[in-house]
Structures are given as C-alpha cells and as structure tokens.
Design a protein around this motif. Structure first.
Motif, PDB file in Angstrom:
ATOM      1  N   LEU C 189       0.840  -1.200   0.000  1.00 50.39           N
ATOM      2  CA  LEU C 189       0.000   0.000   0.000  1.00 50.39           C
ATOM      3  C   LEU C 189       0.876   1.252   0.000  1.00 50.39           C
ATOM      4  O   LEU C 189       0.644   2.200  -0.771  1.00 50.39           O
ATOM      5  CB  LEU C 189      -0.903   0.033   1.237  1.00 50.39           C
ATOM      6  CG  LEU C 189      -1.968  -1.043   1.379  1.00 50.39           C
ATOM      7  CD1 LEU C 189      -2.744  -0.830   2.674  1.00 50.39           C
ATOM      8  CD2 LEU C 189      -2.918  -1.017   0.193  1.00 50.39           C
ATOM      9  N   ALA C 190       1.868   1.246   0.877  1.00 48.88           N
ATOM     10  CA  ALA C 190       2.765   2.404   0.955  1.00 48.88           C
ATOM     11  C   ALA C 190       3.424   2.648  -0.400  1.00 48.88           C
ATOM     12  O   ALA C 190       3.519   3.790  -0.868  1.00 48.88           O
ATOM     13  CB  ALA C 190       3.828   2.182   2.029  1.00 48.88           C
ATOM     14  N   GLY C 191       3.862   1.567  -1.038  1.00 48.01           N
ATOM     15  CA  GLY C 191       4.509   1.694  -2.342  1.00 48.01           C
ATOM     16  C   GLY C 191       3.559   2.267  -3.380  1.00 48.01           C
ATOM     17  O   GLY C 191       3.924   3.161  -4.151  1.00 48.01           O
ATOM     18  N   ALA C 192       2.321   1.762  -3.392  1.00 46.99           N
ATOM     19  CA  ALA C 192       1.351   2.245  -4.372  1.00 46.99           C
ATOM     20  C   ALA C 192       1.081   3.732  -4.170  1.00 46.99           C
ATOM     21  O   ALA C 192       0.995   4.502  -5.128  1.00 46.99           O
ATOM     22  CB  ALA C 192       0.052   1.442  -4.254  1.00 46.99           C
ATOM     23  N   LEU C 193       0.946   4.130  -2.911  1.00 49.25           N
ATOM     24  CA  LEU C 193       0.717   5.548  -2.623  1.00 49.25           C
ATOM     25  C   LEU C 193       1.912   6.376  -3.087  1.00 49.25           C
ATOM     26  O   LEU C 193       1.766   7.442  -3.691  1.00 49.25           O
ATOM     27  CB  LEU C 193       0.487   5.746  -1.120  1.00 49.25           C
ATOM     28  CG  LEU C 193      -0.851   5.197  -0.609  1.00 49.25           C
ATOM     29  CD1 LEU C 193      -0.826   5.079   0.905  1.00 49.25           C
ATOM     30  CD2 LEU C 193      -1.990   6.099  -1.051  1.00 49.25           C
ATOM     31  N   TYR C 194       3.102   5.867  -2.812  1.00 45.65           N
ATOM     32  CA  TYR C 194       4.313   6.574  -3.204  1.00 45.65           C
ATOM     33  C   TYR C 194       4.348   6.770  -4.720  1.00 45.65           C
ATOM     34  O   TYR C 194       4.569   7.869  -5.223  1.00 45.65           O
ATOM     35  CB  TYR C 194       5.559   5.800  -2.740  1.00 45.65           C
ATOM     36  CG  TYR C 194       6.843   6.465  -3.130  1.00 45.65           C
ATOM     37  CD1 TYR C 194       7.459   7.364  -2.269  1.00 45.65           C
ATOM     38  CD2 TYR C 194       7.424   6.244  -4.383  1.00 45.65           C
ATOM     39  CE1 TYR C 194       8.630   8.003  -2.634  1.00 45.65           C
ATOM     40  CE2 TYR C 194       8.584   6.886  -4.757  1.00 45.65           C
ATOM     41  CZ  TYR C 194       9.181   7.759  -3.880  1.00 45.65           C
ATOM     42  OH  TYR C 194      10.341   8.406  -4.256  1.00 45.65           O
ATOM     43  N   ALA C 195       4.104   5.661  -5.430  1.00 42.68           N
ATOM     44  CA  ALA C 195       4.228   5.709  -6.895  1.00 42.68           C
ATOM     45  C   ALA C 195       3.303   6.762  -7.486  1.00 42.68           C
ATOM     46  O   ALA C 195       3.703   7.503  -8.391  1.00 42.68           O
ATOM     47  CB  ALA C 195       3.916   4.335  -7.478  1.00 42.68           C
ATOM     48  N   HIS C 196       2.085   6.854  -6.973  1.00 43.14           N
ATOM     49  CA  HIS C 196       1.118   7.756  -7.595  1.00 43.14           C
ATOM     50  C   HIS C 196       1.205   9.173  -7.057  1.00 43.14           C
ATOM     51  O   HIS C 196       0.434  10.030  -7.459  1.00 43.14           O
ATOM     52  CB  HIS C 196      -0.285   7.190  -7.448  1.00 43.14           C
ATOM     53  CG  HIS C 196      -0.470   5.954  -8.276  1.00 43.14           C
ATOM     54  ND1 HIS C 196      -0.077   4.711  -7.825  1.00 43.14           N
ATOM     55  CD2 HIS C 196      -0.923   5.776  -9.539  1.00 43.14           C
ATOM     56  CE1 HIS C 196      -0.325   3.820  -8.780  1.00 43.14           C
ATOM     57  NE2 HIS C 196      -0.824   4.435  -9.825  1.00 43.14           N
ATOM     58  N   HIS C 197       2.114   9.373  -6.122  1.00 49.27           N
ATOM     59  CA  HIS C 197       2.400  10.767  -5.761  1.00 49.27           C
ATOM     60  C   HIS C 197       3.699  11.232  -6.413  1.00 49.27           C
ATOM     61  O   HIS C 197       3.770  12.301  -6.994  1.00 49.27           O
ATOM     62  CB  HIS C 197       2.480  10.937  -4.253  1.00 49.27           C
ATOM     63  CG  HIS C 197       2.753  12.368  -3.866  1.00 49.27           C
ATOM     64  ND1 HIS C 197       1.828  13.356  -4.067  1.00 49.27           N
ATOM     65  CD2 HIS C 197       3.847  12.968  -3.371  1.00 49.27           C
ATOM     66  CE1 HIS C 197       2.347  14.511  -3.690  1.00 49.27           C
ATOM     67  NE2 HIS C 197       3.570  14.304  -3.256  1.00 49.27           N
ATOM     68  N   ALA C 198       4.720  10.372  -6.328  1.00 53.98           N
ATOM     69  CA  ALA C 198       6.026  10.771  -6.873  1.00 53.98           C
ATOM     70  C   ALA C 198       6.021  10.758  -8.399  1.00 53.98           C
ATOM     71  O   ALA C 198       6.785  11.479  -9.017  1.00 53.98           O
ATOM     72  CB  ALA C 198       7.119   9.853  -6.347  1.00 53.98           C
ATOM     73  N   THR C 199       5.187   9.907  -8.988  1.00 49.90           N
ATOM     74  CA  THR C 199       5.040   9.734 -10.435  1.00 49.90           C
ATOM     75  C   THR C 199       6.283   9.151 -11.108  1.00 49.90           C
ATOM     76  O   THR C 199       6.284   8.927 -12.298  1.00 49.90           O
ATOM     77  CB  THR C 199       4.663  11.034 -11.185  1.00 49.90           C
ATOM     78  OG1 THR C 199       5.778  11.930 -11.153  1.00 49.90           O
ATOM     79  CG2 THR C 199       3.443  11.693 -10.589  1.00 49.90           C
ATOM     80  N   TYR C 200       7.315   8.928 -10.360  1.00 48.00           N
ATOM     81  CA  TYR C 200       8.504   8.323 -10.943  1.00 48.00           C
ATOM     82  C   TYR C 200       9.138   7.372  -9.949  1.00 48.00           C
ATOM     83  O   TYR C 200       9.172   7.647  -8.758  1.00 48.00           O
ATOM     84  CB  TYR C 200       9.536   9.384 -11.322  1.00 48.00           C
ATOM     85  CG  TYR C 200      10.863   8.775 -11.705  1.00 48.00           C
ATOM     86  CD1 TYR C 200      11.069   8.338 -13.004  1.00 48.00           C
ATOM     87  CD2 TYR C 200      11.868   8.582 -10.769  1.00 48.00           C
ATOM     88  CE1 TYR C 200      12.255   7.723 -13.355  1.00 48.00           C
ATOM     89  CE2 TYR C 200      13.058   7.967 -11.116  1.00 48.00           C
ATOM     90  CZ  TYR C 200      13.248   7.546 -12.416  1.00 48.00           C
ATOM     91  OH  TYR C 200      14.415   6.930 -12.758  1.00 48.00           O
ATOM     92  N   MET C 201       9.633   6.268 -10.456  1.00 42.25           N
ATOM     93  CA  MET C 201      10.443   5.402  -9.586  1.00 42.25           C
ATOM     94  C   MET C 201      11.372   4.573 -10.457  1.00 42.25           C
ATOM     95  O   MET C 201      11.124   4.383 -11.650  1.00 42.25           O
ATOM     96  CB  MET C 201       9.551   4.495  -8.751  1.00 42.25           C
ATOM     97  CG  MET C 201       8.686   3.576  -9.572  1.00 42.25           C
ATOM     98  SD  MET C 201       7.351   2.940  -8.557  1.00 42.25           S
ATOM     99  CE  MET C 201       6.322   2.178  -9.789  1.00 42.25           C
TER     100      MET C 201
END
Lengths: 290, 392, 319, 267
Positions: C189-201
């Motif tokens: 969940l944390a990762g998914a939230l991160y991805a859709h805020h940071a937009t890059y990984m």
C-alpha cells in the motif's frame, strides 16, 4: 577470452575475500552482523588516496596508513557502537552499527563530496603477455598484497596464541572465558585486524578501479556478507575461497549474460545458501543454532 | 497574446541593451515584491557533480552581475538552488518545492536528461512553470511539454560533427560501444545515436556493452572489447564512469581512441583518467574559448569560483539562462505580484518560446519549434591533458 | 478536501511522512512476531510497480490499483515468508535483504516497467493525502485492536519466546506467516501511494537505505506498542523540517546581536548546520540511532512510558 | 494386547530413539503412562529426560519409534498441534514471556482453545465488534482468573512475568500450561531453584493438578518429592530404561542405585 575474464574474476574476488575475512572474524567473535564494515573499507580507500596525494605517491605508505587508520576506526567502532549498547537485545548492536554505517558514509560525503574521485596511478603500468593472457603489473601487485595478507592472517589465526584465543572465542564465549581468554580484548583485537584488512582492501580497490566514492561501502558490505555466508560463518579460509568464487561468478555473468543481471546471481546465491546450506560451502565454526 | 512581431522587436531591443549594459530598463515598470525568485536545480552530489557545481557557480556569477546593477526590473534577483543529487526522485521533489513553496517565476534546470524526462510529463498538469535545462541533451525531451525548454543542443546535433572529426583522424573500422543503461542521455547516445552515426561512416559495431551507474569494475567489458579486436570505443557515459572505463582500457593495454557523448565532456574526465584521456574526442554544447571580452570575463569569474577548474558546458549555458529569464521578465509585463504568479509564469513561457538569436556566452541562442536550442558547437579533443576545440 | 488549507508543498511533505508511517507499520507487523525484515522496501517496490502497471497500462482507477498493489505485495510476502519461517535473526535479515535486492534487479532489467530508465510518468493521484490519512487511521485502529486481542498477545509471545509459544499451542507458523504477509501487504500500500504521488520510480527508489530507514522508524519510536511506528516515523520526518524552520527563525535575529566574537562563530556554525541537506541530515540520523541504542534500546515509546504518559490505550469493557 | 494398552494408557511410548550425531540420547525406549497417574521419570544428568520431553512435545523430531497418546499415534510434527491434542509442558529453565503480565501469560495458554484457527482469531478478536471484547476473550480472562487463583497468584495478575520471584514464575508457568487444558502434563524439574518450603507447596499443587484429571509426567531430581507424589517411576540411563515400577520398588532396585552412584542423590 575466458582466461582473461577469469583473471578479472580473480581480481574482483580478491577484494571480496579481504572484506569477507574481516566480516567473518568479527561475526565469529561477536555473533554480530557488523554493517559498518563496508564503510571501513571505504574510509580505507580515502585514507589511502589522501596519503598517496599528500605523501608523495608511495603506495606502501598508503597501504600501511590505511591499515592503521582503519584499525583505529575499528577500535572506535567497538567503543561507540558495540560496548555501550545493551547486550540483552539482539537487535540493538545491529542497529547501532547501522547507525555507524550511516554516519561514516555521510561524513565521507560531507568531507569528500558525493562524487567519484580519481585514484592516482601509483604502481607503474606494465603489461606482460602469457600466451593468450595479458597480466598487468597493477594486477600482480594487488594479487601479491592480497595473498600475502591472507597468508599472514591465516598463520596468525592458526599458529599464535592470540589466534587461538580468537578461535576459541568464536566457538563459544563462555568456554573461552573459562579458559582464561580475555574476551573483551579478543573482540577489540579482532575488530582491529578485520578493519585493518578492510582498509587495505579499500586501497587495493582504489588502485584497481581507478576511482573511489563514498558510496562504495554499502555494496562492498553486502558482497562481503554474501561471501561470508558462502564461506561459512567464522571460517577464514572459507571466506577466501568463497570470495574468489563470487568474483568469478560476477565477472562471468557480466561478460556473458549482462551487467544488469550480475547482481541477480549474487543475491540468488545468498538466498539459496541461507535456505539450504546455512553452514556455507565449507562448513562453519559456529555452534550456534540458526 | 502579444503579436510575434512585437515580441521579436522587443527581443532586439533587449539584445542591444544587454550588450550595452543599460543602467535601467525604461520600458519595464518596477516589479512588485522584495525580490524576483528564480529557481535552480543543480546536481551537487552523485554522478553529475561537476555539471551541477559549474552551473551553480555560473548562475551565481550571473546573479551577482545582475544585482550589482539594478537587479531585475529594479528589484534584486534571488536564486533559490536545490541539489537534485542527480536522482530523478529528488529532482521531482525539489521542482515541486520550487514551484509550490518557493513560488519561483521560472526554473533553471534540471541538469540531467533523466531528471528532465521525469519532470516534463508533470509540467502541463500540475507544475505549469518553465523549466529550462542547461545540460540535458537526449533528443525529443522538450517536446513533452510546452513548459519544457533546453538551451542546449541535443546529443545527435552535438555528436554528428564530433564523430565525423574522430573518424577522419583515427579511421577505426571496428568499434565497441559501452554505455550506462541507467542514464537517459547516455543510453540514448549508446543505443541509438552513436550506432546510427557509426553506421553512416561504415564502421562495424562489434558489440554494445552496458554497465550500471554505480558500477566500479569494468574489467569484464574491456576484456571483451579487447578480445573482439575493437579499434575504438564509443562511450555513452558520464565523466566519472567514462574516465574509469578509459583507465581500465589503458590498464588492460587497450589503447584505442575514445569518443564520448554529452555527459562525458566535463573536465573531471581528464582529471580522473589522466594519461588514459589523451586523444579522446568529446561532444559538447558550449565551449568558453570565445575571444569576446564578456565571454572571457565570465569564464574568469566562474573558473575562480570553481577553484581554478574549467566548467563543462553547463556553466555557460546556465549563465545564459539567467539572462534569458531576466530578459523575459522585464519585457513581457511580468508584475511579480503573488496574485499574478500564474500569468507571470505563462508570460515567461511565451517569451522564451519565441527567443531568437539571443546573445549569450555560449553563442547566440535560438529556440526551435520543440523548445531545444539550435546553433553551432565545438569539437573537443583531449590534447596534453586539456580540452581543445578543434572545430573550425 | 484539504486543498484549501494546505499548499502543494506542505501536502507533499505530509504525504511522504505519511507513507513513511505506513511503511513503519509494515515493518511493525512482522516485528510483532519477532521477525526483523530488511525487505520492506522491496515489498513497497512490488506494490508500487504492480499498482502503477494497473493505472498506467490498463487505465484502472487509483483505488483499485492501491488495493491491487497491497494484495500483490502481500501474496509475494507470503511466498517469501514461507521459507523465511525456517530462519531467524540476522539470517532472516539477510534473506529479506537479498529478496529486496532481487526485486530491484528485476525492476532494473524488466523493460516492461521501464527497466534501467525507471518507471516514468505514472498518473498523479491528487487525493493521495486523503488516502494516506485513511490508510493510517485504519492501520491505527487495526493495530490498537490487535494489541488488546488474543492474537496480538499470541504475536507478542512468539516474539518473546518462539519455542515456548509453540508449546503453548500457538500456531506459530501460521501467525508468523500471516504477520509477514500482512506487513508485506501494508508495504505494498505504501509503495502504491508513493508511486502515484512521486510519479517516478526506478530500481534504486526502494533501496536498502530506505529499508534501514523504515527499520529505524520503529526502533526509534518503539516496537513494543502500536504507537511506536507512528511516533518514530513522525518524529524522524519532522526533525529536518523543524530544523529548517529553526534556521528561518534564526535569520530573524538582528545582526547587531550576533556581530561579535564568539557569538558570530556560533551563529555561523548553527546557521550552516541547520541547512539540513542530505549528508548532514543522515549523519544526525546515524548519531541518533547509536545514541538511542545506548540510552533507550526499546525505543522512545514503550508500554511503560505510555502508561506513564496516559496516552489512550484501548479500553476493554470488562464483563 | 495393544488395544488393551490403548484403553488404559494415557501415553504409550514404543521404541523411541533420538540420536545427536553418533550419541544416542534415547535408545529404543518403551514406556507406558497410565491415565490419571503421576508418573516420574528419573535418571542421572544427561540420561535423556529432557530429550524425552522434547520428543513427546514435538520440539525435536524423533529418529525412530512411535508415540501413542490416548490411543492415537501422534504423527504431527508441530508442538502446537500436540498441545491442542492435550499435551502440555513446563520447561526446566523457566521460559515465560518476560514482557507479558501474569494474566496475559495465562491467557496465552488458553489461546489455542479459544481460537483454534488464526483466521478466527483475526476475524473475531480483531475485526469484529470493533469496540468491545469478543466473548472468547472474556471466557479466556475468566479462565485465567480461575487458574491464577488455583495457584495462589491472584494478587500478582498485573505484574510482569519477569518481575515475579522464582517460585512464582514456576507456578505461573504451570498455570500457563494448565490453561491449554491438557490431558497430559509434562513437568521438567519443577523444583529446580526452589527453597524447601516452595517444594513442599509444589507437592500439594501437583496432586491437586492430578485431581483435576490431568495425567502428569514428572522429571525431577528431588527424590523426596518424586517418591512422595508419584504413582509409578521410570528410571532411564544413557537413553535406555533400566527400571520401572512403583516408587517403593524403585528405591531398592540395585540397577538404579548403581546408576546414581557418584551422584549426590539420596534415594
């Protein structure tokens, strides 16, 4: 080409082996996963670099200086992150050494900057051809130093009083203490030896790769850990052989499979060893239950 | 929107005034606020350190020069710089900090194509602020958003004349390409641009080898290159890795000519590689040996700031960006009032879009239709431990 | 919802801090059964990539992708957790570290998810902060319930003495597996939230250092109570921001107050130090870790200190 | 023959063997423990008593032999499964959960009865009824109150396990084991470290536990306790049985006396 690549693997493996020896010694006497070991290696490389620059490019001075500096760092590590930390909590010393890792790495970034810096040429470059293989004077130098160090260490561990004390402590603290071994002193000396070797490994790595950065420590630490497990915890000759093995595996996978995949093999080895052969390829000196 | 003709004439006027160093701009009213905030993204740590350090120093020189006179529109220029650590994620974080917290009018940077490529898609929807890169060279990136600008030449434009000169001097028949798979511009150069150019000159590509940015051991790749009988090495690589690769080749006795792309041409390459750098060709998007006195004066100041080191092309390019921003802020009716922030940003964007022959230390700057710089460039060759421009 | 109150940058700070809190809980779940994982960053990566694939390649809404990310990471957690049951302590630590590295190598070499160039242009979710707060609230309630439940006690007992717990009829294998999978799911969940805020990984976004930071949140906050992860992550995320604010206040000090020796020296040093860029921030973190382990090895918050502070614990209605 | 045994014996051990390397900790051990008995297992140090416990509870796997409990062969490899079947134990070197209170410790014991599956534990205790206490929890608490009272620990219920004095830790461990509602209870040197007064108390406690219908196997060095409380005694040495029978008979067995020679034990 395969022979030439094996030489490359040997070179890489030698530096892995040197790091892993320190690891395995420290793990042996302390049963502690000492994360900061890779950073000691990095500090060794920088000390070596500065001694080369300041001290007029005498590589032996640099090697010796890095060894002494790192041995001192090992002592500091013991007094800062091992001795004062609560013993009855298994995680505490691990985390404090992680803290030390972070401090050392970022101190290096702060002092030396976050970029790669070149390592001056200190060993005269010459090439020797043996049939299909070309060996450079640099490679011979590195290998000679690494081998000498390993042999001296092996003799020390097997044939001196202190070496026996280290082995006894590695097998069991209580028994060693009962036999009259000063465990605290053994721990300190083990840290000094392990760290000193890591310091030399750092300088050799600088000579080999021509460039060093504050970030080389973490990778070295992880690779050193893999080698330590592969060779068997506390098993010094095991670490030497395993280091060479991992070096070969990495170079061959980089040469024939792909550079992005080279780490994949290292970590698969790590996982397989942990699950199926936790005593390593060559057995362990530990009597501890997993 | 202003008619283009009007805009072009004001550009011309500003040009004259820039060159004549005016004491004040009669046309622009004094701006509101205490300072004009310009954002800057620089890579002060990581693989792009030298590029970022040079850019930062150059922009500071620009700001000092501007503030020593009348600032921008009568108020001081405030440069807000953040270190991106040459990391895409950090570049994204700092750009949103500049846009949303510091509320800058425009941003100079980020340096790297990887960073630029990460930010550009976010510009239209969210950030809506001009970013203008002074290093990025991977082709096609500015086309991603109308807010994305670069005053640099793209790699293909940079490399075309360099490859030509390199081939002319060394006449290699078979080469290998080694590139950084993790760096956007290096990968573009290594996987696309260099192969195409080599093919054009009838050179056989023996193999394309990759490495990861954090790698330090290149022995496997060089051994392979040597065993294949390479007569040259094409590098898609930043200067630190490029230098280590050159040194490794030297150590293994593979003394063949090297050609490097946009990211390799920093002075650090020579510094780290030493003798192994000799004879290497590098592409670049600017070179500061222009005899014009203002260029020489600039170079002197920047070199002093960098502790005696020559800047790579990010220096002059970043310097020019600050003046381009100054020009656009002063000539398009930017008010610098907090309430006008969005329209101010938009005005700057429109102005930059139409920039033609704007004079600068890196030569005259013209923006093409996809907002990349066009112009001529230098060809760098390492001679006696120094970059030398061998272009006519 | 919170748009009017907070500017974008503050939102962003809160989101990253919140994601760290969630990540801290992902570590806390297996830790409650004594499993120390350095693989939580790897599970974050799994959740992040899985959810980003769903939104970017299949155009699914974020809410679906979030759950998908959690479920995928959780399932992989169970798969990893199963062999992990056999080993303990630092061996487990190394195993999870190896797992995270393998995830990173896969992210690096799999071009479908961007490969070495990173996963770019992930759709930005404007409501990430609301989601983050929602997830944290759910987690808090869940762990509060857990702490006062039989299952929570069973987990504690496994942490304290696995063999004794097993002999007391506690299904150690299932509970450990559940906790490990659950932790992995939370990390997802944390990762998914991160991805859709940071937009890059990319393959380095979820690195060992991140895993260490996550561990640090729980260690500093305290791993014996469910307030610990929240507190640890909040404190460690707030410190740099606080120091930055301190620096801004410092600048308000009139020049004449500080313009003589040695005050000017001290002022300059302080001013310089509070410019909390990465290296200095991390040095401070490292020192904090060491000092914590010497002075408070159980973390800042323990059950005893909670009792002392009289923070609300879940009150049980006695029958 | 076997059917008959199955009906009367609580536990029947057939040819149980355990090797550590080349050393036989247990060698072909046969033994029967009658329902409702207190059965003592004695022998010199290193005779294999704790190994026996570890095999019966499943902490260690056996190399050969069968364990028949209540007429069923125990084949599960996991200790928790055996506990659910009704085998509980205490440890020679007390293994409590140091950070749990006495009450919580005892409740851990009844967890396996209240929540036989993890899913039930998750669903009922955590997710359902978000504000109150599940019925099972209340039941566990009541059980624990009763057991603490049974062992005289009522006023210590909120004390941390690690803060209790040694004797009370032993009792708490016993309470925790009883909370699993065992039919067979293995006590591993319950008097170790206790003073004579506490030992006397224990004598009484063990009998009272037996009277609750729990069969007990007692490993003990204190022969006064063993001989006083046991219904039958098995003596092992070097992993093999050397004598078995009622306490009076054992005391006079020459083999037993020989086995104990050199040990400072009063038979």
């Amino acid at each position: 080409m395969i022979y030439q690549q094996l030489i490359n693997g040997l070179m890489l493996g030698a530096s892995y082996a040197l790091i892993a020896i320190g690891y395995t010694l420290i793990f042996g006497v302390l049963k502690l996963l000492y994360f900061a070991h890779g950073e000691v290696f990095m500090v060794g490389a920088f000390v070596g670099l500065y001694l080369v620059i300041l001290g007029g490019a005498n590589i032996y001075v640099a090697l010796l200086g890095a060894m002494i500096a790192c041995a001192m760092l090992g002592v500091i590590a013991v007094y800062v992150s091992v001795r004062p930390v609560a013993k009855n909590r298994p995680l505490a010393p691990l985390i404090s050494t992680i803290g030390l890792t972070i401090v050392l790495q970022n101190l290096a970034v702060y002092i030396f900057g976050g970029q790669q810096v070149g390592f001056p040429e200190t060993v005269k470059q010459e090439l020797y051809n043996f049939g299909p293989i070309t060996v450079s004077s640099v490679q011979i130098f590195i290998l000679a130093i690494a081998t000498t160090l390993m042999v001296v260490l092996w003799l020390f561990i097997e044939h001196t009083k202190m070496g026996r004390a280290i082995r006894a402590t590695a097998e069991n603290h209580e028994t060693a203490a009962l036999l009259g071994v000063n465990v605290n002193r053994v721990v300190l000396i083990t840290f000094m030896i392990g760290s000193g070797i890591a310091g030399v490994a750092g300088v050799l790595d600088g000579i080999k790769n021509s460039g060093i950065s504050p970030f080389i420590g973490l990778g070295a630490a992880v690779k050193g850990l893999i080698v330590m497990l592969l060779g068997g915890l506390g098993n010094v000759p095991g670490a030497m052989v395993a280091g060479l093995l991992l070096g070969m595996i990495e170079i061959l996978s980089a040469a024939y499979i792909g550079t992005t995949e080279r780490d994949f093999f290292s970590f698969m080895i790590l996982i397989l060893i942990l699950l199926y052969r936790p005593t390593g390829l060559f057995g362990t000196r530990m009597t501890e239950e997993r | 929107m202003r008619p283009i003709g009007n805009l072009a004439s004001s550009v011309g006027l500003a040009t004259v005034m820039f060159v004549m160093a005016p004491t004040s701009d009669a046309e622009a009213a004094k701006l509101a606020g205490r300072s004009v905030k310009i954002g800057c993204q620089v890579s002060l740590t990581g693989k792009g350190t030298e590029w970022g350090q040079a850019a930062k120093a150059a922009m500071e020189v620009a700001a000092e020069e501007i503030n020593a006179k009348d600032g921008i529109g009568g108020i001081p220029l405030e440069l807000i710089c953040y270190d991106t650590q040459t990391l895409e994620s950090e570049a994204l974080k700092t750009v949103s900090r500049l846009v949303e917290r510091d509320k800058v009018l425009a941003i100079s940077g980020p340096c790297f194509s990887s960073e630029f490529e990460t930010i550009a898609p976010q510009l239209d929807a969210r950030l809506k602020t001009v970013i203008m890169s002074y290093c990025s060279a991977k082709p096609g990136l500015s086309a991603m958003s109308k807010w994305a600008f670069r005053n640099t030449l793209t790699s293909d434009k940079q490399l075309t004349p360099v490859v030509e000169a390199w081939v002319k001097e060394y006449k290699p028949k078979k080469v290998v390409i080694i590139y950084d798979a993790e760096d956007a511009v290096s990968k573009a150069e290594g996987a696309i641009i260099l192969p195409a150019l080599f093919k054009k000159h009838g050179i056989e590509i023996l193999d394309m080898l990759t490495y990861r940015t954090k790698d330090t051991d290149y022995s496997a790749q060089i051994t392979r290159a040597k065993s294949l009988g390479a007569q040259g090495i094409g590098l898609g690589s930043c200067y630190q890795n490029a230098a280590a690769i050159a040194k490794e080749a030297h150590k293994q006795g593979l003394t063949v000519p090297i050609i490097g792309g946009a990211c390799a041409s920093a002075p650090g390459f020579i510094e780290i590689a030493g003798k192994a750098a000799e004879g290497a060709y590098m592409s670049t998007a600017a070179w500061g040996d222009d005899p014009r006195p203002e260029v020489q004066a600039f170079m002197k100041k920047v070199v002093a700031k960098l502790g005696g080191k020559q800047p790579p092309y990010s220096g002059p390019r970043a310097y020019d960006i600050v003046f381009a921003f100054k020009h656009c802020i002063e000539t398009t009716g930017v008010t610098n009032k907090p309430s006008d922030l969005y329209s101010d940003r938009d005005k700057i964007r429109e102005c930059l879009q139409g920039l033609k022959k704007f004079p600068g230390v890196a030569g005259e700057l013209t923006m093409n239709e996809v907002r990349d710089g066009v112009g001529v460039t230098a060809i760098l060759k390492v001679v006696n431990g120094k970059y030398t421009n061998i272009a006519k | 919802m919170l748009d009017g109150l907070l500017d974008g940058y503050t939102r962003s700070l809160l989101i990253f801090a919140g994601i760290n809190v969630i990540a801290a809980y992902s570590f806390y779940a297996p830790f409650k059964t004594g499993q120390v994982s350095l693989g939580q960053a790897g599970f974050m990566a799994v959740g992040a990539y899985a959810s980003a694939v769903l939104t970017q390649k299949f155009g699914m809404p974020f809410a679906v992708a979030l759950i998908f990310g959690g479920v995928v990471a959780g399932s992989i957690g169970v798969v990893v957790g199963f062999p992990a049951l056999r080993i303990k302590g630092i061996y487990l630590l190394l195993l999870t570290l190896g797992f995270a590295e393998i995830i990173s190598v896969i992210a690096l070499s799999w071009d479908y998810v961007g490969g070495a160039q990173g996963f770019r242009n992930i759709s930005f979710n404007p409501f990430t902060l609301e989601y983050v707060i929602g997830v944290i609230v759910v987690l808090l309630v869940f762990f509060a319930r857990l702490e006062r439940s039989s299952l929570g006690r069973a987990m504690d007992s496994i942490h304290q003495d696995e063999t004794a717990a097993e002999v007391m009829g506690i299904d150690v294998v299932r509970i450990k597996l559940l906790a490990f999978g659950f932790g992995a799911g939370i990390a997802g969940l944390a990762g998914a939230l991160y991805a859709h805020h940071a937009t890059y990984m990319d393959s380095t976004t979820f690195s060992i250092m991140l895993a260490v930071e996550i561990l640090m949140f729980v260690v500093v906050g305290g791993g014996s109570t469910y307030w610990g992860p929240l507190f640890g992550a909040a404190v460690l995320n707030a410190i740099p921001e606080f120091l930055r604010a301190l620096r801004e206040w410092l600048e308000l000090v009139p020049v004449e107050w500080t313009n003589f020796y040695p005050v000017n020296r001290a002022y300059d040093f302080l001013h310089d130090f509070l410019d909390f860029e990465n290296a200095k921030r991390l040095i401070a973190f490292g020192v904090i870790l060491i000092v914590m382990m010497i002075l408070r090895p159980d973390g800042l918050l323990t059950r005893d200190s909670l009792r002392w502070l009289r923070l609300p614990r879940w009150k049980v209605r006695h029958a | 023959m076997r059917e008959q045994v199955a009906r009367t014996a609580c536990l029947s051990i057939e040819g149980l063997t355990k090797r550590f390397g080349g050393f036989y900790a247990l060698n072909e051990l046969h033994m029967e423990v009658a329902q409702g008995h207190i059965h003592a297992l004695i022998g010199p140090n290193g005779a294999g008593k704790t190994t026996f416990f570890n095999l019966v509870t499943g902490v260690l796997p056996a190399d050969a032999g069968r364990i028949v409990f209540n007429g069923q062969v125990v084949a599960d490899t996991r200790p928790s499964k055996r506990t659910i079947k009704g085998i509980a134990r205490t440890f020679q070197n007390i293994r409590l959960f140091p950070h749990l209170t006495a009450m919580e410790t005892v409740m851990i014991g009844s967890h396996c009865r209240a929540f036989p599956s993890v899913w039930k534990a998750l669903g009922k205790a955590v997710l359902q009824r978000p504000l109150g206490e599940a019925d099972e929890e209340r039941q566990m608490r009541e059980n624990a109150v009763e057991l603490l009272e049974f062992l005289g620990l009522t006023d210590k219920q909120d004390a941390k396990a690690s803060d209790l004095p040694y004797g009370e830790q032993r009792k708490l461990e016993l309470a925790r084991a009883l909370a699993t509602q065992p039919r067979l209870l293995l006590l591993d040197e319950p008097t170790a470290g206790m003073n004579p007064r506490e030992t006397d108390e224990l004598d009484d406690v063990i009998t009272r536990v037996r009277d609750r219908g729990v069969t007990i196997i007692l490993v003990e060095h204190d022969m006064r306790l063993v001989m006083g409380v046991s219904d039958s005694v098995t003596v092992i040495n070097f992993g093999t049985k050397i004598a078995e029978g009622p306490p009076e008979k054992i005391q006079s067995d020459p083999l037993v006396v020989e086995a104990y020679l050199g040990e400072d034990v009063q038979l």
